[in-house]
Design an enzyme around this catalytic site. Structure first.
Site, PDB file in Angstrom:
ATOM      1  N   ILE A   1      74.611   9.225  -8.562  1.00  0.00           N
ATOM      2  CA  ILE A   1      74.444   7.906  -9.191  1.00  0.00           C
ATOM      3  C   ILE A   1      73.060   7.340  -8.863  1.00  0.00           C
ATOM      4  CG2 ILE A   1      75.439   5.592  -9.440  1.00  0.00           C
ATOM      5  CD1 ILE A   1      78.116   6.816  -8.385  1.00  0.00           C
TER       6      ILE A   1
ATOM      7  N   ASP B   1      66.910   9.341   1.768  1.00  0.00           N
ATOM      8  CA  ASP B   1      68.042  10.253   1.560  1.00  0.00           C
ATOM      9  C   ASP B   1      67.950  11.369   2.597  1.00  0.00           C
ATOM     10  OD1 ASP B   1      69.861  10.961  -1.330  1.00  0.00           O
ATOM     11  OD2 ASP B   1      69.879  12.303   0.404  1.00  0.00           O
TER      12      ASP B   1
ATOM     13  N   LEU C   1      69.503  14.213   2.316  1.00  0.00           N
ATOM     14  CA  LEU C   1      69.740  15.474   1.589  1.00  0.00           C
ATOM     15  C   LEU C   1      71.054  16.144   1.979  1.00  0.00           C
ATOM     16  CD1 LEU C   1      66.124  17.056   1.611  1.00  0.00           C
ATOM     17  CD2 LEU C   1      67.101  15.414   0.008  1.00  0.00           C
TER      18      LEU C   1
ATOM     19  N   ASN D   1      73.814  15.719   0.610  1.00  0.00           N
ATOM     20  CA  ASN D   1      74.511  16.112  -0.620  1.00  0.00           C
ATOM     21  C   ASN D   1      73.559  16.038  -1.807  1.00  0.00           C
ATOM     22  OD1 ASN D   1      76.846  17.022  -1.935  1.00  0.00           O
ATOM     23  ND2 ASN D   1      77.359  14.952  -2.626  1.00  0.00           N
TER      24      ASN D   1
ATOM     25  N   ASP E   1      67.761   9.841   7.673  1.00  0.00           N
ATOM     26  CA  ASP E   1      69.099   9.269   7.699  1.00  0.00           C
ATOM     27  C   ASP E   1      69.048   7.735   7.795  1.00  0.00           C
ATOM     28  OD1 ASP E   1      72.005  10.737   8.600  1.00  0.00           O
ATOM     29  OD2 ASP E   1      71.833   8.557   8.795  1.00  0.00           O
TER      30      ASP E   1
ATOM     31  N   SER F   1      84.122   1.065  -4.659  1.00  0.00           N
ATOM     32  CA  SER F   1      84.886   1.992  -5.501  1.00  0.00           C
ATOM     33  C   SER F   1      86.202   1.372  -5.939  1.00  0.00           C
ATOM     34  CB  SER F   1      85.166   3.248  -4.668  1.00  0.00           C
ATOM     35  OG  SER F   1      86.161   4.023  -5.288  1.00  0.00           O
ATOM     36  N   ALA F   2      86.681   1.819  -7.092  1.00  0.00           N
ATOM     37  CA  ALA F   2      88.000   1.384  -7.576  1.00  0.00           C
ATOM     38  C   ALA F   2      89.109   1.822  -6.626  1.00  0.00           C
ATOM     39  CB  ALA F   2      88.249   1.970  -8.961  1.00  0.00           C
ATOM     40  N   THR F   3      88.795   2.773  -5.759  1.00  0.00           N
ATOM     41  CA  THR F   3      89.802   3.256  -4.808  1.00  0.00           C
ATOM     42  C   THR F   3      90.312   2.106  -3.919  1.00  0.00           C
ATOM     43  OG1 THR F   3      90.319   5.051  -3.278  1.00  0.00           O
ATOM     44  CG2 THR F   3      88.217   4.007  -2.971  1.00  0.00           C
TER      45      THR F   3
ATOM     46  N   TYR G   1      88.165   7.342   3.507  1.00  0.00           N
ATOM     47  CA  TYR G   1      87.023   7.031   2.624  1.00  0.00           C
ATOM     48  C   TYR G   1      87.170   5.625   2.040  1.00  0.00           C
ATOM     49  CZ  TYR G   1      84.398   6.710  -1.715  1.00  0.00           C
ATOM     50  OH  TYR G   1      83.585   6.254  -2.739  1.00  0.00           O
TER      51      TYR G   1
ATOM     52  N   LYS H   1      85.028   1.802   2.491  1.00  0.00           N
ATOM     53  CA  LYS H   1      84.549   0.884   1.437  1.00  0.00           C
ATOM     54  C   LYS H   1      85.108  -0.525   1.671  1.00  0.00           C
ATOM     55  CE  LYS H   1      82.117   3.866  -0.836  1.00  0.00           C
ATOM     56  NZ  LYS H   1      80.664   3.797  -0.685  1.00  0.00           N
TER      57      LYS H   1
ATOM     58  N   LEU I   1      87.588  15.977 -11.094  1.00  0.00           N
ATOM     59  CA  LEU I   1      87.977  16.605 -12.357  1.00  0.00           C
ATOM     60  C   LEU I   1      86.789  17.075 -13.192  1.00  0.00           C
ATOM     61  CD1 LEU I   1      90.242  17.196 -14.427  1.00  0.00           C
ATOM     62  CD2 LEU I   1      89.825  14.911 -15.370  1.00  0.00           C
TER      63      LEU I   1
HETATM   64  P1  NAD Z   1      76.257  11.601  -3.841  1.00  0.00           P
HETATM   65  O1  NAD Z   1      76.859  12.341  -2.697  1.00  0.00           O
HETATM   66  O2  NAD Z   1      75.786  12.373  -5.021  1.00  0.00           O
HETATM   67  O3  NAD Z   1      75.033  10.707  -3.332  1.00  0.00           O
HETATM   68  C1  NAD Z   1      74.983  10.156  -2.043  1.00  0.00           C
HETATM   69  C2  NAD Z   1      73.595  10.458  -1.495  1.00  0.00           C
HETATM   70  O4  NAD Z   1      73.501   9.877  -0.190  1.00  0.00           O
HETATM   71  C3  NAD Z   1      73.331  11.948  -1.332  1.00  0.00           C
HETATM   72  O5  NAD Z   1      72.072  12.239  -1.907  1.00  0.00           O
HETATM   73  C4  NAD Z   1      73.325  12.175   0.184  1.00  0.00           C
HETATM   74  O6  NAD Z   1      72.421  13.206   0.548  1.00  0.00           O
HETATM   75  C5  NAD Z   1      72.904  10.815   0.692  1.00  0.00           C
HETATM   76  N1  NAD Z   1      73.394  10.439   2.031  1.00  0.00           N
HETATM   77  C6  NAD Z   1      74.653  10.490   2.514  1.00  0.00           C
HETATM   78  N2  NAD Z   1      74.698  10.004   3.763  1.00  0.00           N
HETATM   79  C7  NAD Z   1      73.433   9.613   4.081  1.00  0.00           C
HETATM   80  C8  NAD Z   1      72.841   9.019   5.213  1.00  0.00           C
HETATM   81  N3  NAD Z   1      73.550   8.737   6.299  1.00  0.00           N
HETATM   82  N4  NAD Z   1      71.513   8.784   5.184  1.00  0.00           N
HETATM   83  C9  NAD Z   1      70.774   9.076   4.095  1.00  0.00           C
HETATM   84  N5  NAD Z   1      71.287   9.630   2.993  1.00  0.00           N
HETATM   85  C10 NAD Z   1      72.595   9.893   2.976  1.00  0.00           C
HETATM   86  O7  NAD Z   1      77.311  10.479  -4.285  1.00  0.00           O
HETATM   87  P2  NAD Z   1      77.339   9.570  -5.581  1.00  0.00           P
HETATM   88  O8  NAD Z   1      78.425  10.053  -6.462  1.00  0.00           O
HETATM   89  O9  NAD Z   1      75.978   9.385  -6.129  1.00  0.00           O
HETATM   90  O10 NAD Z   1      77.863   8.214  -4.924  1.00  0.00           O
HETATM   91  C11 NAD Z   1      76.975   7.207  -4.496  1.00  0.00           C
HETATM   92  C12 NAD Z   1      77.780   6.088  -3.872  1.00  0.00           C
HETATM   93  O11 NAD Z   1      78.738   5.608  -4.809  1.00  0.00           O
HETATM   94  C13 NAD Z   1      78.593   6.511  -2.631  1.00  0.00           C
HETATM   95  O12 NAD Z   1      78.558   5.449  -1.706  1.00  0.00           O
HETATM   96  C14 NAD Z   1      79.996   6.683  -3.175  1.00  0.00           C
HETATM   97  O13 NAD Z   1      80.960   6.457  -2.196  1.00  0.00           O
HETATM   98  C15 NAD Z   1      80.038   5.625  -4.248  1.00  0.00           C
HETATM   99  N6  NAD Z   1      81.027   5.914  -5.303  1.00  0.00           N
HETATM  100  C16 NAD Z   1      80.949   7.098  -5.991  1.00  0.00           C
HETATM  101  C17 NAD Z   1      81.889   7.399  -6.966  1.00  0.00           C
HETATM  102  C18 NAD Z   1      81.859   8.723  -7.698  1.00  0.00           C
HETATM  103  O14 NAD Z   1      82.863   9.073  -8.303  1.00  0.00           O
HETATM  104  N7  NAD Z   1      80.763   9.454  -7.718  1.00  0.00           N
HETATM  105  C19 NAD Z   1      82.919   6.480  -7.250  1.00  0.00           C
HETATM  106  C20 NAD Z   1      82.950   5.268  -6.550  1.00  0.00           C
HETATM  107  C21 NAD Z   1      81.992   5.002  -5.570  1.00  0.00           C
HETATM  108  N1  UDP Z   2      92.455  16.205 -11.373  1.00  0.00           N
HETATM  109  C1  UDP Z   2      93.048  17.359 -11.808  1.00  0.00           C
HETATM  110  N2  UDP Z   2      92.503  18.561 -11.420  1.00  0.00           N
HETATM  111  C2  UDP Z   2      91.397  18.647 -10.627  1.00  0.00           C
HETATM  112  C3  UDP Z   2      90.797  17.447 -10.191  1.00  0.00           C
HETATM  113  C4  UDP Z   2      91.360  16.233 -10.576  1.00  0.00           C
HETATM  114  O1  UDP Z   2      94.041  17.333 -12.530  1.00  0.00           O
HETATM  115  O2  UDP Z   2      90.961  19.762 -10.303  1.00  0.00           O
HETATM  116  C5  UDP Z   2      93.009  14.898 -11.826  1.00  0.00           C
HETATM  117  C6  UDP Z   2      93.450  13.981 -10.685  1.00  0.00           C
HETATM  118  O3  UDP Z   2      94.775  14.285 -10.328  1.00  0.00           O
HETATM  119  C7  UDP Z   2      93.295  12.589 -11.339  1.00  0.00           C
HETATM  120  C8  UDP Z   2      92.088  12.777 -12.285  1.00  0.00           C
HETATM  121  O4  UDP Z   2      91.983  14.187 -12.501  1.00  0.00           O
HETATM  122  O5  UDP Z   2      94.421  12.280 -12.144  1.00  0.00           O
HETATM  123  C9  UDP Z   2      90.779  12.259 -11.712  1.00  0.00           C
HETATM  124  O6  UDP Z   2      90.590  12.833 -10.419  1.00  0.00           O
HETATM  125  P1  UDP Z   2      89.179  12.752  -9.682  1.00  0.00           P
HETATM  126  O7  UDP Z   2      89.321  13.465  -8.383  1.00  0.00           O
HETATM  127  O8  UDP Z   2      88.084  13.188 -10.601  1.00  0.00           O
HETATM  128  O9  UDP Z   2      88.958  11.177  -9.457  1.00  0.00           O
HETATM  129  P2  UDP Z   2      89.858  10.091  -8.688  1.00  0.00           P
HETATM  130  O10 UDP Z   2      90.315   9.143  -9.740  1.00  0.00           O
HETATM  131  O11 UDP Z   2      90.958  10.778  -7.980  1.00  0.00           O
HETATM  132  O12 UDP Z   2      88.872   9.464  -7.759  1.00  0.00           O
END
Ligand code: NAD
Ligand code: UDP
Length: 340
Positions: free
Chosen positions: A12, A31, A33, A35, A65, A131-133, A155, A159, A206
């Site tokens: 993102i 960053d 690196l 991930n 970091d 996150s929506a979580t 996780y 948040k 997914l």
């Molecule tokens: P990502 O893993 O692709 O990006 C995170 C970046 O942070 C990576 O480049 C990693 O190297 C870096 N990083 C991790 N820990 C670090 C640290 N201590 N110091 C410096 N760099 C560090 O993840 P993303 O999908 O881009 O997500 C970004 C943010 O959004 C995260 O906080 C995640 O929890 C949140 N988020 C993501 C999703 C999703 O589905 N991708 C959904 C809801 C929330």
């Molecule tokens: N899912 C699935 N197979 C996979 C990964 C995810 O059927 O290999 C389903 C999971 O059960 C959920 C939806 O896909 O219903 C989205 O899952 P994801 O892990 O992408 O996001 P989440 O909403 O759980 O954060």
């Protein structure tokens, strides 16, 4: 204006860097690196170069970091930062149940160090990737920002805890402006195919799993559960194009500039799609290559989750524009380009 993106080379963060740079902001990234890959820096620069000439003063990357206070001091002394978007963190739900200490350490300590150094340098504009979580299984849909929260895994708790820390900070010092963005399910990739989501190992989520099946890197998708309380029995989520999500950050930064105090926004489309909807849409763009089988439910999964994006529309002037077909097309394009 200069914006610090922690985790700015991640999925993102990299898309947000492109949008910010293209809109004329300067971007500084920290960053570690863990991930991501340093090559993302050049790819961001390559995308932006078609619309803006940028040099080292406009786009800098510090590899290190966020928990490293000395590094943060260096970053804030060497750059005049106006706002911070805090993406950096660990994000895999399953892994967090096995490595809770690592998750609390990385996600919480990085946030605390960052806020401390921001305060020291009098930088008070902060956007947080939540996150929506945090909503768990909401009692009704769509989900509004004032719904009860309660995470079910480490996780999600990181948040929630960070959201609470931010509320306490704001109560103590209301010169901070804080936007907590609760993302729903970001998928898809940049139109160029140069940046996208590329998890290490076998994907947990997914969409990257489907992309790898579509390109022959994995055999078959397991759909976790077909007996959910949803129209086709498979889980329903609010999938949002990552470029739309990235644009939401620009709107949030503009909002902070108006001294908005602490605000929480859902960033989603307001539409729910099932796992089968995603598979069918992807199969239309890749020519039916996504094979799947039904498998047992994944522990901890919920039936259904989609946002009300009304508050973001009303207060940020933001809404998601791209449809599911575009999410699949751009995701598939990125995955195909990666093979070369
Ligand atoms: P990502 O893993 O692709 O990006 C995170 C970046 O942070 C990576 O480049 C990693 O190297 C870096 N990083 C991790 N820990 C670090 C640290 N201590 N110091 C410096 N760099 C560090 O993840 P993303 O999908 O881009 O997500 C970004 C943010 O959004 C995260 O906080 C995640 O929890 C949140 N988020 C993501 C999703 C999703 O589905 N991708 C959904 C809801 C929330
Ligand atoms: N899912 C699935 N197979 C996979 C990964 C995810 O059927 O290999 C389903 C999971 O059960 C959920 C939806 O896909 O219903 C989205 O899952 P994801 O892990 O992408 O996001 P989440 O909403 O759980 O954060």
């Amino acid at each position: 204006m200069s914006i610090l993106l922690t985790g700015g080379l991640g999925y993102i963060g990299s898309h947000t860097a492109v949008e910010l740079l293209s809109a004329g902001y300067d971007v500084v990234v920290v960053d570690n690196l863990s991930n991501s890959d340093l090559s993302v820096k050049d790819r961001i620069a390559q995308i932006v170069s078609s619309t803006r000439k940028i040099g080292e003063d406009n786009f800098k990357v510090y590899v290190g970091d966020v928990r490293d206070e000395n590094l943060l001091n260096k970053v804030f002394s060497q750059n005049k930062i106006d706002a911070v978007v805090h993406f950096a963190g660990l994000k895999a739900v399953g892994e967090s149940t096995k490595k809770p200490i690592e998750y609390y350490d990385n996600n919480l300590i990085s946030t605390l160090k960052l806020l401390e150094v921001m305060r020291k340098f009098n930088v008070k504009n902060f956007v947080f990737s939540s996150s929506a979580t945090v909503y768990g299984q909401a009692k009704s849909m769509p989900i509004y920002e004032d719904f009860p929260v309660g995470a079910t895994n480490p996780y999600g708790r990181t948040k929630l805890f960070i959201e609470e820390i931010l509320k306490d900070l704001y109560a103590a010092d209301n010169s901070f402006n804080i936007a907590i963005l609760r993302y729903f399910n970001p998928i898809g990739a940049h139109d160029s195919g140069l940046i996208g989501e590329d998890p290490n190992g076998i994907p947990n989520n997914l969409f990257p799993y489907i992309s790898r099946v579509a390109t022959g890197k994995l055999d078959c998708l397991s759909i976790f559960g077909n007996d959910y309380n949803t129209p086709d029995g498979t889980g329903v989520r609010d999938y949002i194009h990552v470029v739309d999500l990235a644009k939401g950050h620009l709107c949030a930064i503009k909002k902070l500039e108006q001294n908005c105090g602490l605000q929480i926004y859902n960033l989603g489309t307001g539409k729910g799609y099932s796992v089968l909807d995603i598979v069918n849409a992807y199969n239309k763009v890749c020519g039916g290559k996504v094979k799947y089988k039904f498998a047992p439910r994944r522990p901890g999964d919920i039936d259904i989750c989609y946002a009300s994006p009304e508050k973001a529309e009303k207060e940020l002037g933001w809404h998601a524009e791209r449809d599911l077909e575009n999410m699949c097309k751009t995701g598939y394009n990125f995955e195909c380009k990666k093979q070369k």
